[in-house]
Design a protein around this motif. Structure first.
Motif, PDB file in Angstrom:
ATOM      1  N   VAL A  21       0.844  -1.204   0.000  1.00 43.45           N
ATOM      2  CA  VAL A  21       0.000   0.000   0.000  1.00 43.45           C
ATOM      3  C   VAL A  21       0.879   1.253   0.000  1.00 43.45           C
ATOM      4  N   LEU A  22       1.932   1.248   0.783  1.00 44.76           N
ATOM      5  CA  LEU A  22       2.838   2.400   0.818  1.00 44.76           C
ATOM      6  C   LEU A  22       3.546   2.581  -0.525  1.00 44.76           C
ATOM      7  N   GLU A  23       3.928   1.488  -1.169  1.00 46.18           N
ATOM      8  CA  GLU A  23       4.557   1.580  -2.486  1.00 46.18           C
ATOM      9  C   GLU A  23       3.581   2.146  -3.514  1.00 46.18           C
ATOM     10  N   THR A  24       2.334   1.706  -3.463  1.00 47.51           N
ATOM     11  CA  THR A  24       1.320   2.230  -4.381  1.00 47.51           C
ATOM     12  C   THR A  24       1.103   3.721  -4.146  1.00 47.51           C
ATOM     13  N   THR A  25       1.048   4.122  -2.893  1.00 43.32           N
ATOM     14  CA  THR A  25       0.890   5.538  -2.554  1.00 43.32           C
ATOM     15  C   THR A  25       2.048   6.347  -3.117  1.00 43.32           C
ATOM     16  N   GLY A  26       3.257   5.842  -2.937  1.00 48.19           N
ATOM     17  CA  GLY A  26       4.431   6.528  -3.474  1.00 48.19           C
ATOM     18  C   GLY A  26       4.399   6.633  -4.991  1.00 48.19           C
ATOM     19  N   ALA A  27       3.924   5.575  -5.645  1.00 47.14           N
ATOM     20  CA  ALA A  27       3.835   5.582  -7.107  1.00 47.14           C
ATOM     21  C   ALA A  27       2.859   6.652  -7.592  1.00 47.14           C
ATOM     22  N   VAL A  28       1.755   6.802  -6.889  1.00 45.71           N
ATOM     23  CA  VAL A  28       0.770   7.827  -7.244  1.00 45.71           C
ATOM     24  C   VAL A  28       1.399   9.214  -7.117  1.00 45.71           C
ATOM     25  N   LEU A  29       2.114   9.439  -6.041  1.00 42.04           N
ATOM     26  CA  LEU A  29       2.729  10.748  -5.820  1.00 42.04           C
ATOM     27  C   LEU A  29       3.851  11.022  -6.826  1.00 42.04           C
ATOM     28  N   ARG A  30       4.650  10.012  -7.141  1.00 44.03           N
ATOM     29  CA  ARG A  30       5.736  10.193  -8.109  1.00 44.03           C
ATOM     30  C   ARG A  30       5.198  10.439  -9.516  1.00 44.03           C
ATOM     31  N   ALA A  31       4.063   9.832  -9.858  1.00 45.55           N
ATOM     32  CA  ALA A  31       3.489   9.984 -11.198  1.00 45.55           C
ATOM     33  C   ALA A  31       2.956  11.388 -11.436  1.00 45.55           C
ATOM     34  N   GLY A  32       2.579  12.065 -10.369  1.00 40.70           N
ATOM     35  CA  GLY A  32       2.074  13.425 -10.500  1.00 40.70           C
ATOM     36  C   GLY A  32       0.670  13.486 -11.078  1.00 40.70           C
ATOM     37  N   PRO A  33       0.230  14.684 -11.430  1.00 39.11           N
ATOM     38  CA  PRO A  33      -1.154  14.882 -11.850  1.00 39.11           C
ATOM     39  C   PRO A  33      -1.542  14.153 -13.132  1.00 39.11           C
ATOM     40  N   ALA A  34      -0.598  13.870 -13.988  1.00 41.13           N
ATOM     41  CA  ALA A  34      -0.931  13.217 -15.262  1.00 41.13           C
ATOM     42  C   ALA A  34      -0.868  11.697 -15.174  1.00 41.13           C
ATOM     43  N   GLY A  35      -0.446  11.172 -14.029  1.00 37.65           N
ATOM     44  CA  GLY A  35      -0.277   9.729 -13.884  1.00 37.65           C
ATOM     45  C   GLY A  35      -1.596   8.964 -13.843  1.00 37.65           C
ATOM     46  N   GLU A  36      -1.549   7.750 -14.348  1.00 38.85           N
ATOM     47  CA  GLU A  36      -2.705   6.843 -14.296  1.00 38.85           C
ATOM     48  C   GLU A  36      -2.690   6.141 -12.945  1.00 38.85           C
ATOM     49  N   PRO A  37      -3.763   6.245 -12.149  1.00 40.02           N
ATOM     50  CA  PRO A  37      -3.767   5.613 -10.825  1.00 40.02           C
ATOM     51  C   PRO A  37      -3.716   4.088 -10.932  1.00 40.02           C
ATOM     52  N   PRO A  38      -2.806   3.458 -10.191  1.00 43.32           N
ATOM     53  CA  PRO A  38      -2.721   2.002 -10.216  1.00 43.32           C
ATOM     54  C   PRO A  38      -3.813   1.374  -9.350  1.00 43.32           C
ATOM     55  N   VAL A  39      -4.083   0.111  -9.607  1.00 40.50           N
ATOM     56  CA  VAL A  39      -5.009  -0.635  -8.758  1.00 40.50           C
ATOM     57  C   VAL A  39      -4.267  -1.038  -7.488  1.00 40.50           C
ATOM     58  N   CYS A  40      -4.930  -0.903  -6.356  1.00 39.65           N
ATOM     59  CA  CYS A  40      -4.357  -1.284  -5.069  1.00 39.65           C
ATOM     60  C   CYS A  40      -5.326  -2.247  -4.385  1.00 39.65           C
ATOM     61  N   ARG A  41      -4.846  -3.437  -4.063  1.00 45.06           N
ATOM     62  CA  ARG A  41      -5.657  -4.435  -3.353  1.00 45.06           C
ATOM     63  C   ARG A  41      -4.977  -4.734  -2.022  1.00 45.06           C
ATOM     64  N   TYR A  42      -5.768  -4.710  -0.956  1.00 41.00           N
ATOM     65  CA  TYR A  42      -5.207  -4.962   0.369  1.00 41.00           C
ATOM     66  C   TYR A  42      -6.316  -5.367   1.333  1.00 41.00           C
ATOM     67  N   ARG A  43      -5.893  -5.935   2.442  1.00 44.96           N
ATOM     68  CA  ARG A  43      -6.831  -6.297   3.510  1.00 44.96           C
ATOM     69  C   ARG A  43      -6.875  -5.179   4.537  1.00 44.96           C
ATOM     70  N   ALA A  44      -8.075  -4.913   5.017  1.00 45.98           N
ATOM     71  CA  ALA A  44      -8.267  -3.879   6.039  1.00 45.98           C
ATOM     72  C   ALA A  44      -9.126  -4.445   7.164  1.00 45.98           C
ATOM     73  N   ARG A  45      -8.923  -3.916   8.331  1.00 44.41           N
ATOM     74  CA  ARG A  45      -9.683  -4.360   9.509  1.00 44.41           C
ATOM     75  C   ARG A  45     -11.056  -3.709   9.475  1.00 44.41           C
ATOM     76  N   HIS A  46     -12.089  -4.552   9.429  1.00 38.58           N
ATOM     77  CA  HIS A  46     -13.474  -4.085   9.497  1.00 38.58           C
ATOM     78  C   HIS A  46     -13.750  -3.658  10.936  1.00 38.58           C
ATOM     79  N   VAL A  47     -14.736  -2.813  11.127  1.00 44.66           N
ATOM     80  CA  VAL A  47     -15.073  -2.335  12.472  1.00 44.66           C
ATOM     81  C   VAL A  47     -15.425  -3.496  13.410  1.00 44.66           C
ATOM     82  N   ASP A  48     -15.921  -4.624  12.862  1.00 46.37           N
ATOM     83  CA  ASP A  48     -16.255  -5.777  13.708  1.00 46.37           C
ATOM     84  C   ASP A  48     -15.044  -6.670  13.996  1.00 46.37           C
TER      85      ASP A  48
END
Length: 73
Positions: A21-48
């Motif tokens: 997730v951190l690598e994907t975030t960095g890629a988005v920032l490095r690509a700048g405004p013209a960059g194509e957003p990559p797909v990011c898949r990850y597990r997250a803790r549900h409220v339950d």
């Protein structure tokens, strides 16, 4: 959404997925405004307490004058 207010995103991301997730975030920032957003898949803790899979295309909004990130979605 209310359970997320004031919490760092890293608190709910599965430890095995955090680096990706951190690598994907960095890629988005490095690509700048013209960059194509990559797909990011990850597990997250549900409220339950269980882990759920999420998928998204993170995007950043950049200030056109300064180039600084104004918002990250």
């Amino acid at each position: 959404p209310g359970a997320l207010v004031g919490r760092p995103s890293a608190d709910i991301i599965h430890p095995d997925d955090l680096a990706s997730v951190l690598e994907t975030t960095g890629a988005v920032l490095r690509a700048g405004p013209a960059g194509e957003p990559p797909v990011c898949r990850y597990r997250a803790r549900h409220v339950d307490g269980r882990w759920i899979w999420l998928e998204g295309r993170p995007r950043a909004t950049f200030d056109p004058r300064s180039g600084h990130v104004m918002e990250f979605q």
